[in-house]
Design a protein around this motif. Structure first.
Motif, PDB file in Angstrom:
ATOM      1  N   ILE A 118      23.843  14.206 -42.114  1.00 53.94           N
ATOM      2  CA  ILE A 118      22.992  15.027 -41.570  1.00 53.94           C
ATOM      3  C   ILE A 118      22.623  14.506 -39.880  1.00 53.94           C
ATOM      4  CG2 ILE A 118      21.116  15.561 -40.671  1.00 53.94           C
ATOM      5  CD1 ILE A 118      21.308  16.238 -43.899  1.00 53.94           C
ATOM      6  N   GLN A 119      22.645  12.321 -40.208  1.00 57.95           N
ATOM      7  CA  GLN A 119      22.247  11.544 -38.489  1.00 57.95           C
ATOM      8  C   GLN A 119      23.382  12.443 -38.074  1.00 57.95           C
ATOM      9  OE1 GLN A 119      20.821   8.536 -40.701  1.00 57.95           O
ATOM     10  NE2 GLN A 119      18.844   9.036 -40.051  1.00 57.95           N
ATOM     11  N   LEU A 120      24.355  12.030 -38.520  1.00 61.19           N
ATOM     12  CA  LEU A 120      25.618  11.523 -37.612  1.00 61.19           C
ATOM     13  C   LEU A 120      26.067  12.690 -37.288  1.00 61.19           C
ATOM     14  CD1 LEU A 120      27.936   9.430 -39.859  1.00 61.19           C
ATOM     15  CD2 LEU A 120      26.742   8.575 -37.592  1.00 61.19           C
ATOM     16  N   SER A 121      25.121  13.986 -37.798  1.00 60.21           N
ATOM     17  CA  SER A 121      25.719  15.338 -37.189  1.00 60.21           C
ATOM     18  C   SER A 121      25.239  15.488 -35.786  1.00 60.21           C
ATOM     19  CB  SER A 121      26.476  16.010 -38.285  1.00 60.21           C
ATOM     20  OG  SER A 121      25.163  16.586 -38.527  1.00 60.21           O
ATOM     21  N   LEU A 122      23.850  14.712 -35.779  1.00 57.10           N
ATOM     22  CA  LEU A 122      22.420  15.018 -34.521  1.00 57.10           C
ATOM     23  C   LEU A 122      23.247  15.150 -33.428  1.00 57.10           C
ATOM     24  CD1 LEU A 122      19.754  13.393 -36.083  1.00 57.10           C
ATOM     25  CD2 LEU A 122      20.628  16.256 -36.253  1.00 57.10           C
ATOM     26  N   ALA A 123      23.954  14.006 -33.081  1.00 58.06           N
ATOM     27  CA  ALA A 123      25.073  14.029 -31.500  1.00 58.06           C
ATOM     28  C   ALA A 123      25.544  15.073 -30.749  1.00 58.06           C
ATOM     29  CB  ALA A 123      25.312  12.766 -31.271  1.00 58.06           C
ATOM     30  N   PRO A 124      26.522  15.607 -32.139  1.00 56.13           N
ATOM     31  CA  PRO A 124      26.965  16.278 -32.242  1.00 56.13           C
ATOM     32  C   PRO A 124      26.226  18.604 -31.393  1.00 56.13           C
ATOM     33  CG  PRO A 124      28.463  15.636 -33.247  1.00 56.13           C
ATOM     34  CD  PRO A 124      26.823  14.755 -33.419  1.00 56.13           C
ATOM     35  N   ALA A 125      25.475  17.856 -32.317  1.00 55.45           N
ATOM     36  CA  ALA A 125      24.281  19.373 -32.247  1.00 55.45           C
ATOM     37  C   ALA A 125      23.939  19.551 -31.685  1.00 55.45           C
ATOM     38  CB  ALA A 125      23.143  18.772 -33.945  1.00 55.45           C
ATOM     39  N   PHE A 126      23.015  18.306 -30.651  1.00 58.30           N
ATOM     40  CA  PHE A 126      22.410  18.733 -29.483  1.00 58.30           C
ATOM     41  C   PHE A 126      23.452  18.830 -27.940  1.00 58.30           C
ATOM     42  CE2 PHE A 126      19.451  15.211 -31.390  1.00 58.30           C
ATOM     43  CZ  PHE A 126      18.033  15.997 -31.178  1.00 58.30           C
ATOM     44  N   LEU A 127      24.864  18.105 -28.277  1.00 60.86           N
ATOM     45  CA  LEU A 127      25.837  18.475 -27.410  1.00 60.86           C
ATOM     46  C   LEU A 127      25.890  20.516 -27.804  1.00 60.86           C
ATOM     47  CD1 LEU A 127      27.850  18.289 -25.512  1.00 60.86           C
ATOM     48  CD2 LEU A 127      29.544  17.438 -27.678  1.00 60.86           C
ATOM     49  N   LEU A 128      25.831  21.082 -28.552  1.00 54.81           N
ATOM     50  CA  LEU A 128      26.337  22.304 -28.961  1.00 54.81           C
ATOM     51  C   LEU A 128      25.419  22.683 -28.196  1.00 54.81           C
ATOM     52  CD1 LEU A 128      28.161  24.059 -30.660  1.00 54.81           C
ATOM     53  CD2 LEU A 128      26.820  23.840 -32.435  1.00 54.81           C
TER      54      LEU A 128
END
Length: 156
Positions: free
Chosen positions: A6-16
Motif C-alpha cells: 500500500i505504501q508503494l502504491s501511494l506515489a502512483p495514487a497521488f499521480l492519479l
C-alpha cells in the motif's frame, strides 16, 4: 507485506489524483471553447465584411484549440489508465508475483511520458488561446487618442 504494498502504491495514487485534477481544468477549458464556438456559429450568418472575417478567423482558432484540448485529454486519460495498471502490478508484485519490476518501471515511465505529452498539449492550447486574445485596433487607437487629449488638458 500488504502495508508495504500500500505504501508503494501511494506515489502512483497521488499521480492519479494530480492527473484527475489536470483533466478537470482541461475539460473546463474545452467547455468554454465549445460555448464560445456555439456563440460565434450563431453570429456567423449575421455578419458581413471585416466582422465576418473576424468571426471565421476566431472559429478556426477555436476549432484548433478543441483539437489540441482533445489530444491533451486523450493523453492524460491514457496516463490515468496506465497508472491504474501500475497500481495493480504493484499489488501483484507485493503478493509474490516476481519478475514485474521491469514492467512496473516501464509503466511508471510511460505514465510520466503520457502526462508530460498531455501537459505539453495543454500548454500549446493555452498559447493558442493567448495568441487569439486581441483588442481591435480601433479601440486601441481611441484609448490612445483619449490619453493624448487628456495629457494636453493637464497643466504641466
Amino acid at each position: 507485506m500488504i502495508a508495504e504494498t500500500i505504501q508503494l502504491s501511494l506515489a502512483p495514487a497521488f499521480l492519479l489524483v494530480a492527473t484527475a485534477s489536470i483533466l478537470n481544468v482541461i475539460t473546463s477549458r474545452l467547455a468554454r471553447v465549445v460555448d464560445r464556438a456555439r456563440d460565434l456559429q450563431k453570429r456567423h450568418g449575421e455578419t458581413e465584411g471585416m466582422e465576418h472575417q473576424r468571426v471565421v478567423h476566431e472559429l478556426r482558432r477555436l476549432d484548433r484549440r478543441m483539437d489540441v484540448i482533445n489530444w491533451s485529454i486523450l493523453l492524460c486519460v491514457a496516463c490515468g489508465i496506465v497508472v491504474c495498471v501500475l497500481v495493480a502490478m504493484i499489488f501483484l508484485a507485493g503478493n509474490g508475483r516476481e519478475g514485474l519490476a521491469t514492467a512496473i518501471a516501464a509503466a511508471f515511465i510511460i505514465a510520466m511520458l503520457l502526462l508530460t505529452a498531455g501537459l505539453i498539449a495543454f500548454l500549446v492550447e493555452v498559447r493558442i488561446s493567448i495568441n487569439n486574445i486581441h483588442v481591435p485596433m480601433e479601440l486601441l487607437e481611441r484609448e490612445h487618442d483619449e490619453k493624448q487629449r487628456g495629457s494636453r488638458r493637464r497643466p504641466k
